[in-house]
Scaffold this active site. Structure first.
Site, mmCIF file in Angstrom:
data_model
loop_
_atom_site.group_PDB
_atom_site.id
_atom_site.type_symbol
_atom_site.label_atom_id
_atom_site.label_comp_id
_atom_site.label_asym_id
_atom_site.label_seq_id
_atom_site.Cartn_x
_atom_site.Cartn_y
_atom_site.Cartn_z
ATOM 1 N N GLU A 43 -51.467 -31.416 3.091
ATOM 2 C CA GLU A 43 -51.220 -30.833 3.816
ATOM 3 C C GLU A 43 -51.019 -31.303 5.652
ATOM 4 O O GLU A 43 -51.608 -32.536 5.029
ATOM 5 C CB GLU A 43 -52.763 -29.794 3.749
ATOM 6 C CG GLU A 43 -51.873 -28.414 5.167
ATOM 7 C CD GLU A 43 -53.385 -28.155 5.788
ATOM 8 O OE1 GLU A 43 -53.817 -27.231 6.999
ATOM 9 O OE2 GLU A 43 -55.055 -27.578 4.895
ATOM 10 N N LYS A 195 -15.417 -21.228 -16.596
ATOM 11 C CA LYS A 195 -17.082 -21.685 -17.596
ATOM 12 C C LYS A 195 -17.841 -20.738 -17.901
ATOM 13 O O LYS A 195 -18.254 -19.622 -16.716
ATOM 14 C CB LYS A 195 -17.708 -22.448 -16.540
ATOM 15 C CG LYS A 195 -18.415 -22.238 -15.240
ATOM 16 C CD LYS A 195 -18.875 -23.321 -14.244
ATOM 17 C CE LYS A 195 -19.750 -23.071 -13.632
ATOM 18 N NZ LYS A 195 -20.753 -24.010 -12.551
#
Length: 313
Positions: A43, A195
């Site tokens: 943290e 694609k």
């Protein structure tokens, strides 16, 4: 009482310090003092070590995954809001989580919208970003968004190359609008790759729409992640008779085997900005800084001047 414009204050998230230092130098102001404390469990807590009360604050940081980059931006926005900053501008050279901009199948999040909402909730009163993955993400915000284009820094580089028989290419159908804009500016032809994917980052088939025989091709995209699409497109174009293939990609995410693919591909060079710091150097990768672009826009925003000449291609 006259509206007095006080000096702006510029702060940086840790992941964007190198770019922020360049922006601050171009802007003509020092980076503000921020100290980040980290607990043993990971943290962390950023702290402004100078007053920002009543100031316009610019907080610079790309929000590319992992999530710590986004979390640091949110914590700094919240800290500035609670310290009574008057205007808080989140400067996001790369807006992360942008590929999740719609529901493309059932029961998935729209992460780009969620991130936009939490940035505003944390305290952002304005957003400055560059080459969003999808233009409509601007509409996910309720606050003003200044959407800059990296073409401002890429076009001079391309013109300096003096390439004959230049053709601009898009590695997929989604980037055709961007490729057309470059081709118009450079007065060149356009080709597009089509694609098909099995899933994210996995290409099953690619086909070329257009002729590249005897051409110097420049692929244009907003980001390069695993470099699978980019290198496959480059190799396909060389097989179809291109003289050379380069690529310009704004955001160098470069995850997985991207560096290895680029090195072993037929790409002559990959030109990127410094919106995201490179993980390592490569002989094929050239970095063009976007610092001056952001510094110019930040100055104009602070002085309440038009920025249209900066963000229109």
């Amino acid at each position: 009482m006259p509206n007095v414009i006080t000096d702006a204050k510029i702060f940086t998230c840790t992941q964007s310090r190198e770019l922020s230092e360049k922006i601050a130098e171009a802007y003509g102001a020092p980076l503000g003092n921020v100290i980040t404390s980290t607990y043993s469990d990971g943290e962390f807590q950023p702290s402004f070590e100078e007053s920002v009360r009543g100031s316009r604050v610019f907080i610079i940081g790309s929000t590319h995954p992992g999530s710590d980059h986004l979390m640091e931006m949110l914590l700094m926005l919240d800290a500035a809001k609670r310290a009574s900053a008057r205007h808080i501008t989140a400067v996001l050279p790369y807006f992360g989580w942008a590929r999740q901009d719609r529901k493309d199948k059932p029961r998935v999040p729209i992460a780009a919208k969620m991130v936009a909402s939490i940035l505003e909730t944390a305290g952002a009163t304005r957003i400055i970003t560059m080459d969003l993955h999808a233009d409509q993400i601007q509409g996910f915000f309720e606050k003003p968004v200044d959407h800059l284009f990296a073409s401002t820094v890429f076009l001079p580089y391309l013109r300096d190359l003096n390439l004959e028989d230049l053709t601009i290419a898009s590695p997929d159908m989604g980037g055709s609008k961007r490729a057309y804009a470059y081709s118009k500016a450079l007065e060149s032809d356009v080709v597009i790759c089509y694609k098909q994917r099995a899933k994210a980052n996995i290409i099953t088939h690619m086909e070329l729409i257009g002729d590249v025989t005897g051409k110097n091709v420049v692929l244009v995209d907003d980001m390069v992640d695993t470099a699978g699409t980019l290198t496959a497109a480059a190799d396909l174009m060389m097989e179809r008779g291109a003289l050379s293939v380069r690529a310009i990609c704004t955001h160098p995410i470069l995850s997985g085997k991207a560096y290895e693919r680029i090195e072993s591909s037929k790409l002559q060079e990959l030109i990127v900005t410094d919106s995201i710091p490179l993980k390592k150097e490569s002989r094929k990768i050239r970095v063009v800084s976007c610092a001056q672009l952001f510094a110019d826009v930040m100055q104009r925003v602070h002085q309440n001047r038009s920025i249209s000449t900066n963000f229109i291609m």
